[in-house]
Design an enzyme around this catalytic site. Structure first.
Site, PDB file in Angstrom:
ATOM      1  N   GLY A  46       1.099  -1.071   0.084  1.00 39.26           N
ATOM      2  CA  GLY A  46       0.188   0.019   0.121  1.00 39.26           C
ATOM      3  C   GLY A  46       0.869   1.278   0.006  1.00 39.26           C
ATOM      4  O   GLY A  46       1.979   1.119   0.557  1.00 39.26           O
ATOM      5  N   GLN A  51       3.019   9.884   1.036  1.00 38.63           N
ATOM      6  CA  GLN A  51       4.206   9.274   1.042  1.00 38.63           C
ATOM      7  C   GLN A  51       5.122   9.502  -0.171  1.00 38.63           C
ATOM      8  O   GLN A  51       6.322   9.060  -0.199  1.00 38.63           O
ATOM      9  CB  GLN A  51       4.076   7.707   1.402  1.00 38.63           C
ATOM     10  CG  GLN A  51       3.468   7.219   2.748  1.00 38.63           C
ATOM     11  CD  GLN A  51       3.364   5.958   2.584  1.00 38.63           C
ATOM     12  OE1 GLN A  51       2.040   5.239   2.225  1.00 38.63           O
ATOM     13  NE2 GLN A  51       4.203   5.064   3.174  1.00 38.63           N
ATOM     14  N   CYS A  88       5.813   0.041   7.450  1.00 39.14           N
ATOM     15  CA  CYS A  88       5.612   1.184   6.456  1.00 39.14           C
ATOM     16  C   CYS A  88       6.733   1.577   5.602  1.00 39.14           C
ATOM     17  O   CYS A  88       7.716   1.703   6.095  1.00 39.14           O
ATOM     18  CB  CYS A  88       5.011   2.391   7.396  1.00 39.14           C
ATOM     19  SG  CYS A  88       4.737   3.732   6.581  1.00 39.14           S
ATOM     20  N   LEU A  89       6.478   2.087   4.520  1.00 39.85           N
ATOM     21  CA  LEU A  89       7.621   2.240   3.457  1.00 39.85           C
ATOM     22  C   LEU A  89       8.124   3.562   3.934  1.00 39.85           C
ATOM     23  O   LEU A  89       9.361   3.915   3.508  1.00 39.85           O
ATOM     24  CB  LEU A  89       7.262   2.401   2.149  1.00 39.85           C
ATOM     25  CG  LEU A  89       6.733   1.026   1.319  1.00 39.85           C
ATOM     26  CD1 LEU A  89       5.699   1.351   0.100  1.00 39.85           C
ATOM     27  CD2 LEU A  89       7.627   0.124   1.192  1.00 39.85           C
ATOM     28  N   HIS A 130      -4.346   1.439   7.588  1.00 38.32           N
ATOM     29  CA  HIS A 130      -3.016   2.014   7.804  1.00 38.32           C
ATOM     30  C   HIS A 130      -2.841   2.864   6.771  1.00 38.32           C
ATOM     31  O   HIS A 130      -2.510   4.124   6.986  1.00 38.32           O
ATOM     32  CB  HIS A 130      -2.007   0.862   7.395  1.00 38.32           C
ATOM     33  CG  HIS A 130      -0.553   1.444   7.375  1.00 38.32           C
ATOM     34  ND1 HIS A 130       0.356   1.084   8.265  1.00 38.32           N
ATOM     35  CD2 HIS A 130       0.055   1.982   6.289  1.00 38.32           C
ATOM     36  CE1 HIS A 130       1.584   1.528   7.778  1.00 38.32           C
ATOM     37  NE2 HIS A 130       1.355   2.211   6.754  1.00 38.32           N
ATOM     38  N   GLU A 131      -3.145   2.886   5.325  1.00 33.58           N
ATOM     39  CA  GLU A 131      -3.084   3.918   4.394  1.00 33.58           C
ATOM     40  C   GLU A 131      -4.131   5.048   4.448  1.00 33.58           C
ATOM     41  O   GLU A 131      -3.730   6.288   4.358  1.00 33.58           O
ATOM     42  CB  GLU A 131      -3.316   3.153   2.884  1.00 33.58           C
ATOM     43  CG  GLU A 131      -2.276   1.996   2.624  1.00 33.58           C
ATOM     44  CD  GLU A 131      -0.868   2.512   2.721  1.00 33.58           C
ATOM     45  OE1 GLU A 131      -0.435   3.771   2.709  1.00 33.58           O
ATOM     46  OE2 GLU A 131      -0.206   1.520   2.986  1.00 33.58           O
ATOM     47  N   HIS A 134      -2.896   7.438   6.898  1.00 34.83           N
ATOM     48  CA  HIS A 134      -1.770   8.456   6.268  1.00 34.83           C
ATOM     49  C   HIS A 134      -2.447   9.741   5.749  1.00 34.83           C
ATOM     50  O   HIS A 134      -2.014  10.750   5.776  1.00 34.83           O
ATOM     51  CB  HIS A 134      -1.062   7.922   5.071  1.00 34.83           C
ATOM     52  CG  HIS A 134       0.072   6.972   5.363  1.00 34.83           C
ATOM     53  ND1 HIS A 134       1.472   7.464   5.981  1.00 34.83           N
ATOM     54  CD2 HIS A 134       0.306   5.751   5.235  1.00 34.83           C
ATOM     55  CE1 HIS A 134       2.107   6.681   6.306  1.00 34.83           C
ATOM     56  NE2 HIS A 134       1.607   5.333   5.864  1.00 34.83           N
TER      57      HIS A 134
END
Length: 150
Positions: A46, A51, A88-89, A130-131, A134
């Site tokens: 994701g 991000q 997380c990225l 999670h996304e 953000h």
């Protein structure tokens, strides 16, 4: 399509609330395509627009059952509870245990503005939460039970 730089923890953009998308145009389509390419290149499941430095309510997800593009997403239903590790990225090399709903339903638009509904359980439900966090400037690190590992 192009790879975009993934913003890392400490960058203030990750703590800002994103704007609603009102223009469904080539610029939005390019952003979505770039986000998919960037997510796949980073081996993620994701990715949210902040991000990659864009304060727009846009998320891309692929947990292995095909790509989903979510524009202006809203969680409309949650059920149950699951406790699993997340990473997380934007927080490379770190993970932590988080509690999320076991099942999540999301209403979102696609790149053309058409509304659709997605339902996910387990990993997909965690990914939705999670996304979408953000998009409101919330990192998973604030939801970790115990301490961040890695």
């Amino acid at each position: 399509m192009a790879l975009r730089n993934i913003v890392k923890i400490g960058d203030p953009i990750l703590n800002k609330k994103c704007r609603v998308v009102e223009k469904f145009d080539d610029k939005l389509s390019n952003l979505i395509d770039d986000m998919f390419e960037t997510m796949y290149d980073a081996n993620g499941v994701g990715l949210a627009a902040p991000q990659v430095g864009m304060l727009k309510r846009v998320v891309v997800i692929d947990v292995g059952d095909g790509p989903m593009e979510l524009v202006n997403p809203e969680i409309t239903l949650t059920e149950g509870e699951q406790k699993e590790y997340e990473g997380c990225l934007s927080v490379p090399g770190k993970q932590g245990m988080c509690i999320r709903p076991a099942k999540v339903q999301v209403k979102a638009q696609d790149r053309h503005g058409k509304w659709q509904v997605f339902t996910g359980e387990h990993l997909k439900a965690r990914c939705f939460c999670h996304e979408l966090d953000h998009l409101d400037g919330i990192l998973f690190t604030s939801k970790v039970i115990g301490k961040l590992e890695g």
